[in-house]
Scaffold this active site. Structure first.
Site, PDB file in Angstrom:
ATOM      1  CG  PHE A 370      -2.247  -0.938   0.884  1.00 33.23           C
ATOM      2  CD1 PHE A 370      -3.292  -0.684   0.505  1.00 33.23           C
ATOM      3  CD2 PHE A 370      -2.031  -2.350   1.446  1.00 33.23           C
ATOM      4  CE1 PHE A 370      -4.223  -1.659   0.228  1.00 33.23           C
ATOM      5  CE2 PHE A 370      -3.003  -3.178   1.346  1.00 33.23           C
ATOM      6  CZ  PHE A 370      -4.122  -2.970   0.737  1.00 33.23           C
ATOM      7  CD  GLU A 371       1.036   5.804   2.944  1.00 29.28           C
ATOM      8  OE1 GLU A 371       0.483   6.933   2.497  1.00 29.28           O
ATOM      9  OE2 GLU A 371       0.953   5.667   4.485  1.00 29.28           O
ATOM     10  CD  GLN A 372       6.554  -0.985  -0.862  1.00 29.29           C
ATOM     11  OE1 GLN A 372       6.689  -0.575  -1.917  1.00 29.29           O
ATOM     12  NE2 GLN A 372       7.167  -1.885  -0.271  1.00 29.29           N
TER      13      GLN A 372
END
Length: 530
Positions: A370-372
């Site tokens: 999702f959110e790196q």
């Protein structure tokens, strides 16, 4: 000469487009954001990245997309008035389903703000748009059969259920009958349809044989756009199977007639090199090439005959390739187009440019869908060095920032500044040497205590060998940890070529699995192929 690949490193599925005397190659970006990379040339020899059009949430949001999903096989075209871009956002890879959603966006200037998209369909992937000479527009895409016997990363032929054709317009969307116009040849895995018209024939090119060493460009023609389509006398225009040259895995391209009357075809390709186990691997992923073609009996053929693309191809002018050089990024201006990040359009949550630094806000792990906070550029050479300098004050081992060589969530090596109980701030190493089945995480090196202040990190890659280094202040570079297997960071690593088909990156990362969003300041980044 045109020297292949014309786009080095991960630049797959090259859609080839001419507008007057300007030439464009648009390539897939999969889970990397912004979506689609468009390169420009006037001599077919040297290419410049000029646009990444899918740059906002209204056009693309890939949070949650699995590795090797996202943007597959864009098609760039021009109808004499403006550019059209067709693209797929694939939401699933494994199993019987693909969930591939197809969209169209348009823009008058290739580097302008592209329109909000039209949703078209979800019947399969690899769509393209054909502008007929009567002004009508036709949408073609591969049809996916989830009932076929193929599952996982290497579907059987039956899941690739032919090529669909239907009329489309921006005012009415898809209209009229939809027909399966082409089942493909016995090579199977038929995808990537592109239509063009010449001398009263409609020509259909497709990619067949999968993403590995049986890949091919297949060609067929018909007097009627609805078919039936007859196959090329040798079925395929290009295929490197059973050849032993440096260019392999050729397939998936598009035809262009130049403004001076000659003819070229783009294609994707791989350049395998020997791995540590004696096998072959492609650390640069699937790259983009060009080959010169000629017409004979209303069929296209490679100019030099046969099916195998060449490393050097006659060019239209005496232009010579600009040699590769080291690049230093200092973050005092806008972020270079060289850099991308995984999945998210919400860039303010993962990075900002501030006072000559790239500030990464630690978010989810290197294993996240999702959110790196991972900002990286492509590996474009078999041997290179990359280095960065960061200032980071972690308070827990859940906070880490540093330098990574990265293919996907399950194939990476990383040298990270973190916090170790009993040591304090320390240099640590994390490695995930294969993406199946456990996504296992290893620590190949013992932590090294760090003094206060900035830390410089470097990685040197020599084909299948990789070594991290570090230094502080004016000290010399010191190796950190053992020599690592760089062949992991490739299509063939982990599950292999049919399950991983993007390319290797090197870049800066910050993660904070505590949820506190600890920030890391990177003041420079360099990439040196020399």
């Amino acid at each position: 000469m045109i020297v292949n690949p014309v786009l080095k490193g991960f630049n797959a599925d090259p859609s080839f487009c001419r507008v007057g005397e300007d030439y464009y190659l648009a390539v897939s970006t999969f889970e990397w954001y912004p979506g689609v990379r468009i390169h420009h040339s006037r001599d077919l020899v040297n290419w410049t990245l000029v646009s990444m059009p899918l740059d906002r949430a209204g056009l693309l949001d890939m949070r949650g997309n699995p590795d090797s999903c996202g943007i597959w096989a864009p098609c760039l075209s021009h109808d004499g008035d403006k550019f059209w871009l067709v693209y797929t956002d694939v939401k699933r890879l494994d199993g019987a389903f693909k969930d591939a959603h197809n969209y169209i966006t348009t823009c008058e200037a290739v580097d302008g703000r592209w329109s909000d998209p039209w949703y078209v369909n979800s019947s399969g992937f690899d769509p393209s748009l054909f502008h007929d000479d009567d002004g009508r527009k036709w949408f073609v895409n591969q049809q996916w059969n989830h009932r076929g016997p193929g599952t996982g990363g290497n579907p059987a032929h039956a899941s690739f259920d032919g090529i669909l054709l239907q009329e489309w317009s921006p005012e009415t969307g898809l209209t009229g009958p939809v027909k399966n116009i082409y089942p493909g040849t016995d090579r199977g895995l038929t995808e990537a349809p592109h239509l063009f018209k010449r001398n009263g024939y409609y020509y259909l090119t497709t990619a067949e044989g999968g993403t590995g060493y049986k890949h091919a460009v297949t060609m067929a023609r018909s007097r009627d756009i609805w078919g039936p389509y007859e196959d090329h006398p040798q079925k395929h225009l290009m295929c490197a199977e059973d050849s032993d040259g440096p260019i392999q895995r050729t397939g998936h391209g598009q035809y262009v007639e130049t403004h001076w009357g000659e003819h070229y075809h783009s294609f994707l390709m791989g350049r395998p090199i020997p791995g540590p186990d004696g096998g072959r691997f492609c650390p640069l992923g699937r790259e983009a090439g060009l080959e010169k073609v000629v017409w004979k009996d209303d069929w296209l053929w490679l100019e030099h005959g046969g099916l195998v693309a060449r490393e050097q191809v006659p060019a239209p002018t005496d232009a010579t390739p600009v040699p590769d050089a080291a690049v230093d990024y200092d973050f005092t201006g806008p972020l270079s187009l060289d850099f991308q990040w995984p999945r998210t359009p919400e860039t303010d949550r993962i990075f900002r440019l501030e006072d000559g630094a790239l500030v990464l806000t630690g978010r989810e792990s290197l294993g996240s869908f999702f959110e790196q906070a991972l900002v990286a550029r492509r590996q474009e050479h078999f041997t290179y060095a990359a280095e960065t300098e960061l200032d980071f004050a972690p308070e827990t081992y859940q906070q880490a920032a540093g330098l990574t060589t990265y293919y996907n969530r399950g194939k990476f090596h990383a040298a990270l500044v973190s916090h170790e109980p009993g040591l304090g701030r320390a240099l640590t190493m994390l490695s995930c040497p294969g993406d199946w089945p456990e996504y296992r995480l290893t620590q190949p090196a013992d932590p090294v205590p760090l003094a206060e202040g900035p830390v410089a990190l470097k990685v040197t890659v020599d084909r299948h060998r990789q070594q991290f280094h570090y230094r502080q202040g004016d000290g010399d570079w010191a190796p950190f940890g053992p020599e690592l297997d760089a062949s992991v960071i490739s299509d063939e690593g982990g599950r292999g070529e049919h399950a991983s088909f993007t390319g290797a990156f090197v870049g800066m990362v910050a993660m904070d699995t505590s949820g506190r969003g600890r920030e890391a300041r990177f003041t420079r980044f360099g990439y040196d192929p020399t």
